[in-house]
Design an enzyme around this catalytic site. Structure first.
Site, mmCIF file in Angstrom:
data_model
loop_
_atom_site.group_PDB
_atom_site.id
_atom_site.type_symbol
_atom_site.label_atom_id
_atom_site.label_comp_id
_atom_site.label_asym_id
_atom_site.label_seq_id
_atom_site.Cartn_x
_atom_site.Cartn_y
_atom_site.Cartn_z
ATOM 1 N N PRO A 118 0.836 -1.198 0.000
ATOM 2 C CG PRO A 118 -0.771 -1.564 1.638
ATOM 3 C CD PRO A 118 0.544 -2.070 1.131
ATOM 4 C CB CYS A 119 0.746 4.349 -2.024
ATOM 5 S SG CYS A 119 1.035 3.617 -3.632
ATOM 6 C CD GLN A 120 2.378 3.441 4.200
ATOM 7 O OE1 GLN A 120 2.035 4.077 5.176
ATOM 8 N NE2 GLN A 120 1.784 2.313 3.838
#
Length: 131
Positions: A118-120
């Site tokens: 998941p992109c932060q």
């Protein structure tokens, strides 16, 4: 009904589809990225690029929460005959809740489940910009 030699793939945290594309093949990459004698190569595109062969994987479900990812995935994957309805622009938590409540969200008979990181979000810059 799926073909006996194909493998269906459920992709979570799909983003714009880089991992999906990597599994499915049939894309152009730099010649230096693949051994020259590789059976993955379909053909030379030019001096520096090769087209990889399509392989057995087929993405039948993808999801992410970012609209930009959804739009990019759909734009690119439509070239390969992917219907936009297989991409779900919802949190995996919400999708699982819907599945548990009796709604048929996830396809059956999946061979492979993949998950991107998941992109932060850059929370520091978000806080600075919202002040």
């Amino acid at each position: 009904m799926k073909e006996s030699d194909s493998l269906t793939m459920l992709s979570l945290f799909s983003g714009c589809g880089g991992m999906d594309l990597g599994f499915e093949g049939a894309f152009i990459c730099n010649k230096k990225s693949v051994p020259s004698c590789s059976e993955w190569i379909d053909r030379d595109v030019d001096r520096d690029w090769v087209m990889l062969k399509k392989n057995r994987f087929s993405t039948v479900f993808a999801n992410d929460i970012l609209e930009e990812a959804y739009l990019t995935w759909n734009q690119y994957m439509s070239r390969f005959g992917k219907d936009s309805s297989i991409y779900h622009l919802e949190s995996i938590v919400d999708l699982v809740k819907r599945q548990h409540s009796g709604e048929k969200v996830f396809p059956e008979d999946i061979d492979v489940v993949t998950g991107g990181f998941p992109c932060q979000e850059d929370r520091k810059s978000t806080r600075l910009n919202s002040s």
